[in-house]
Motif scaffolding. Structure first.
Motif, PDB file in Angstrom:
ATOM      1  N   HIS A 280       1.233   1.572  11.779  1.00 12.32           N
ATOM      2  CA  HIS A 280       0.737   2.865  11.315  1.00 12.32           C
ATOM      3  C   HIS A 280       0.820   3.907  12.435  1.00 12.32           C
ATOM      4  O   HIS A 280       0.840   5.100  12.170  1.00 12.32           O
ATOM      5  CB  HIS A 280      -0.727   2.745  10.876  1.00 12.32           C
ATOM      6  CG  HIS A 280      -0.895   2.171   9.507  1.00 12.32           C
ATOM      7  ND1 HIS A 280      -0.501   0.899   9.170  1.00 12.32           N
ATOM      8  CD2 HIS A 280      -1.400   2.713   8.368  1.00 12.32           C
ATOM      9  CE1 HIS A 280      -0.770   0.685   7.892  1.00 12.32           C
ATOM     10  NE2 HIS A 280      -1.314   1.762   7.384  1.00 12.32           N
TER      11      HIS A 280
ATOM     12  N   ALA B 117       3.738   7.853   9.856  1.00  8.92           N
ATOM     13  CA  ALA B 117       4.190   8.358   8.558  1.00  8.92           C
ATOM     14  C   ALA B 117       5.442   9.209   8.720  1.00  8.92           C
ATOM     15  O   ALA B 117       5.822   9.572   9.833  1.00  8.92           O
ATOM     16  CB  ALA B 117       3.068   9.162   7.903  1.00  8.92           C
ATOM     17  N   SER B 118       6.081   9.532   7.605  1.00  7.27           N
ATOM     18  CA  SER B 118       7.341  10.282   7.625  1.00  7.27           C
ATOM     19  C   SER B 118       7.215  11.603   8.371  1.00  7.27           C
ATOM     20  O   SER B 118       8.106  11.992   9.116  1.00  7.27           O
ATOM     21  CB  SER B 118       7.814  10.565   6.196  1.00  7.27           C
ATOM     22  OG  SER B 118       8.129   9.368   5.550  1.00  7.27           O
TER      23      SER B 118
ATOM     24  N   GLY C 261       0.256   6.292   9.560  1.00  7.73           N
ATOM     25  CA  GLY C 261       0.743   5.896   8.239  1.00  7.73           C
ATOM     26  C   GLY C 261       1.996   5.074   8.388  1.00  7.73           C
ATOM     27  O   GLY C 261       2.421   4.752   9.507  1.00  7.73           O
ATOM     28  N   THR C 262       2.577   4.697   7.250  1.00  8.40           N
ATOM     29  CA  THR C 262       3.841   3.975   7.307  1.00  8.40           C
ATOM     30  C   THR C 262       4.858   4.710   6.459  1.00  8.40           C
ATOM     31  O   THR C 262       4.503   5.449   5.553  1.00  8.40           O
ATOM     32  CB  THR C 262       3.687   2.529   6.792  1.00  8.40           C
ATOM     33  OG1 THR C 262       3.029   2.545   5.531  1.00  8.40           O
ATOM     34  CG2 THR C 262       2.896   1.680   7.769  1.00  8.40           C
TER      35      THR C 262
ATOM     36  N   GLU D 157      11.146   5.093   4.699  1.00 18.94           N
ATOM     37  CA  GLU D 157      12.408   5.589   5.265  1.00 18.94           C
ATOM     38  C   GLU D 157      12.568   5.194   6.732  1.00 18.94           C
ATOM     39  O   GLU D 157      13.658   4.806   7.165  1.00 18.94           O
ATOM     40  CB  GLU D 157      12.470   7.116   5.127  1.00 18.94           C
ATOM     41  CG  GLU D 157      12.757   7.538   3.691  1.00 18.94           C
ATOM     42  CD  GLU D 157      12.516   9.011   3.433  1.00 18.94           C
ATOM     43  OE1 GLU D 157      12.077   9.726   4.359  1.00 18.94           O
ATOM     44  OE2 GLU D 157      12.744   9.438   2.297  1.00 18.94           O
TER      45      GLU D 157
ATOM     46  N   LEU E  52      -0.898  -3.648   9.583  1.00 17.27           N
ATOM     47  CA  LEU E  52      -1.842  -3.976   8.514  1.00 17.27           C
ATOM     48  C   LEU E  52      -1.630  -3.119   7.269  1.00 17.27           C
ATOM     49  O   LEU E  52      -0.879  -2.148   7.270  1.00 17.27           O
ATOM     50  CB  LEU E  52      -3.305  -3.840   8.993  1.00 17.27           C
ATOM     51  CG  LEU E  52      -3.687  -2.715   9.943  1.00 17.27           C
ATOM     52  CD1 LEU E  52      -4.099  -1.450   9.211  1.00 17.27           C
ATOM     53  CD2 LEU E  52      -4.852  -3.186  10.792  1.00 17.27           C
ATOM     54  N   GLY E  53      -2.342  -3.533   6.216  1.00 13.75           N
ATOM     55  CA  GLY E  53      -2.437  -2.747   4.991  1.00 13.75           C
ATOM     56  C   GLY E  53      -1.098  -2.340   4.402  1.00 13.75           C
ATOM     57  O   GLY E  53      -0.249  -3.174   4.112  1.00 13.75           O
ATOM     58  N   SER E  54      -0.902  -1.025   4.276  1.00  8.38           N
ATOM     59  CA  SER E  54       0.266  -0.518   3.571  1.00  8.38           C
ATOM     60  C   SER E  54       1.564  -0.834   4.298  1.00  8.38           C
ATOM     61  O   SER E  54       2.642  -0.682   3.723  1.00  8.38           O
ATOM     62  CB  SER E  54       0.148   0.987   3.368  1.00  8.38           C
ATOM     63  OG  SER E  54       0.176   1.648   4.619  1.00  8.38           O
TER      64      SER E  54
ATOM     65  N   MET F 290       3.390  -3.368   2.157  1.00  4.58           N
ATOM     66  CA  MET F 290       4.039  -2.831   0.952  1.00  4.58           C
ATOM     67  C   MET F 290       5.215  -1.934   1.284  1.00  4.58           C
ATOM     68  O   MET F 290       6.259  -1.994   0.639  1.00  4.58           O
ATOM     69  CB  MET F 290       3.013  -2.071   0.114  1.00  4.58           C
ATOM     70  CG  MET F 290       2.063  -2.979  -0.602  1.00  4.58           C
ATOM     71  SD  MET F 290       0.950  -2.050  -1.652  1.00  4.58           S
ATOM     72  CE  MET F 290      -0.290  -1.578  -0.485  1.00  4.58           C
TER      73      MET F 290
ATOM     74  N   GLU G 244       8.055  -4.143   2.344  1.00  2.00           N
ATOM     75  CA  GLU G 244       8.676  -4.824   1.193  1.00  2.00           C
ATOM     76  C   GLU G 244       9.606  -3.879   0.432  1.00  2.00           C
ATOM     77  O   GLU G 244      10.708  -4.265   0.030  1.00  2.00           O
ATOM     78  CB  GLU G 244       7.589  -5.358   0.253  1.00  2.00           C
ATOM     79  CG  GLU G 244       6.901  -6.611   0.804  1.00  2.00           C
ATOM     80  CD  GLU G 244       5.681  -7.035   0.011  1.00  2.00           C
ATOM     81  OE1 GLU G 244       5.161  -8.126   0.280  1.00  2.00           O
ATOM     82  OE2 GLU G 244       5.239  -6.274  -0.876  1.00  2.00           O
ATOM     83  N   MET G 245       9.161  -2.620   0.270  1.00  4.99           N
ATOM     84  CA  MET G 245      10.017  -1.652  -0.440  1.00  4.99           C
ATOM     85  C   MET G 245      11.291  -1.380   0.352  1.00  4.99           C
ATOM     86  O   MET G 245      12.383  -1.307  -0.211  1.00  4.99           O
ATOM     87  CB  MET G 245       9.267  -0.345  -0.677  1.00  4.99           C
ATOM     88  CG  MET G 245       8.164  -0.458  -1.695  1.00  4.99           C
ATOM     89  SD  MET G 245       7.685   1.138  -2.401  1.00  4.99           S
ATOM     90  CE  MET G 245       8.734   1.205  -3.840  1.00  4.99           C
TER      91      MET G 245
ATOM     92  N   GLU H 251      13.677  -4.318   0.099  1.00  2.00           N
ATOM     93  CA  GLU H 251      14.326  -4.368  -1.215  1.00  2.00           C
ATOM     94  C   GLU H 251      15.552  -3.449  -1.252  1.00  2.00           C
ATOM     95  O   GLU H 251      16.579  -3.788  -1.831  1.00  2.00           O
ATOM     96  CB  GLU H 251      13.334  -3.953  -2.314  1.00  2.00           C
ATOM     97  CG  GLU H 251      12.336  -5.063  -2.656  1.00  2.00           C
ATOM     98  CD  GLU H 251      11.134  -4.562  -3.454  1.00  2.00           C
ATOM     99  OE1 GLU H 251      11.243  -3.505  -4.106  1.00  2.00           O
ATOM    100  OE2 GLU H 251      10.082  -5.234  -3.415  1.00  2.00           O
TER     101      GLU H 251
END
Lengths: 209, 135
Positions: free
Chosen positions: B10, B38-39, B44-45, B48, B69-71, B74, B77-78, B81
């Motif tokens: 994060h 974050a972006s 954040g995560t 991209e 941790l946390g997001s 996810m 994983e996105m 994919e």
């Protein structure tokens, strides 16, 4: 009257307005049990979505929802980015090529979105998450569909059930997300994700009232 | 080529710090990319950023992703994919604690171990006693 692409755009715009109005409220909910950024993240995400909407406004409902999903994934840095992104992307697959959504289509769309959220977050009902608002909403919509209640009532009952589900997250112990680190201290707080999920479903019911 | 590592946090500074620590153990033999924050900056995560980091260390030996941790789970994983649609190489996401996992993974990758071996060693970081208790 089915939901049209125009209704879909009005729904998304209404979500953006409602999330902006509830930015502080969502952040307040998120502060004691999360990282305190839910309102800010959702507001930022849907602002970006609004900027993208004109490019898809004349397309099918699936294309509109796909743009919402991909934009949320790339602009929302918290867990709500992947979760709502996946929800809207799954909803877009369920409505791909469609210009009209009838009762069964709406149920199918929400079912797809909920399955996406559960798969992405590996979440089940009762864990103090978005799933706790979306699950009763889907059940209420299914029931309304079987009773031929009509689209407006189906959406309203779904929204009302989501609200009840949201309130029912208050006594729950969080086992997912940042709130789970708080253990017992998460009890007594309403889940911010369940709250934003209700606001989105309420926006849909209000758009199609 | 060795297994590549991606550090997801994060915090951009945390990601860079972990990469610095892990890199020290790898003696420059392991490609390590970071995806922190974050972006638009801030905590954040970012799917991209993670995707860009995966592409940066993409190679035939595969990639192990370590995260905080946390997001981060996810978002990773996105990103994976999307990544595997274009790359034939394997990607594993490690359940290991970030710092210990990254350091162990860097050592294991630097000696030429395979992705499953690196992943298993990193995951074992859970059971490593941080403080040796003399009982």
């Amino acid at each position: 009257m089915p939901i049209t692409p125009e209704d879909t755009v009005r729904w998304i715009r209404r979500i953006a307005v409602v999330l902006h109005e509830n930015r502080e409220y969502l952040t307040q909910l998120d502060s004691p049990i999360g990282d305190g950024d839910h309102g800010i993240n959702m507001d930022r995400g849907f602002k970006a979505v609004i900027d993208k909407l004109p490019t898809v406004a004349n397309m099918d409902i699936g294309s509109i929802l796909k743009t919402v999903g991909t934009t949320l994934v790339s602009t929302v840095g918290g867990a709500s980015g992947p979760l709502y992104g996946t929800a809207f992307l799954r909803a877009s697959m369920a409505t791909s090529g469609k210009h009209e959504l009838y009762e069964a289509d709406v149920v199918h769309m929400l079912e797809a979105a909920l399955e996406g959220v559960k798969a992405r977050g590996k979440a089940q009902p009762g864990e103090k998450t978005m799933v706790d608002a979306l699950t009763p909403a889907l059940a209420a919509m299914k029931e309304a569909e079987q009773q031929n209640a009509g689209l407006a009532r189906l959406l309203r009952r779904g929204s009302d059930a989501a609200e009840a589900g949201m309130k029912a997250t208050i006594p729950l112990l969080a086992t997912k997300g940042r709130a789970s680190y708080l253990g017992e201290r998460s009890v007594g707080h309403q889940d911010p994700g369940a709250t934003s999920s209700w606001l989105m479903l309420k926006a849909l019911a209000d758009t199609c009232a | 080529m060795t297994v590549g590592l991606v550090i997801v946090s994060h915090s951009a500074r945390l990601a860079e710090g972990v990469a610095e620590l892990a890199g020290q153990m790898a003696h420059g033999k392991v490609a390590i990319a970071v995806a922190g924050g974050a972006s638009e900056g801030g905590l954040g995560t970012s799917v991209e950023k993670i995707l860009a980091a995966l592409r940066q260390v993409d190679g035939p030996e595969g990639i192990l992703v370590l995260l905080d941790l946390g997001s981060a789970v996810m978002a990773t994983e996105m990103a994976v994919e999307v990544f595997v649609q274009a790359s034939p190489h394997a990607v594993l996401i490690s359940p290991a604690p970030l710092v210990e996992g990254a350091v162990i993974a860097a050592v294991e990758a630097s000696v030429g171990n395979s992705l499953p071996e690196v992943a298993e060693a990193a995951a074992s970081a859970y059971t490593l006693p941080k403080i040796n208790s003399r009982s």
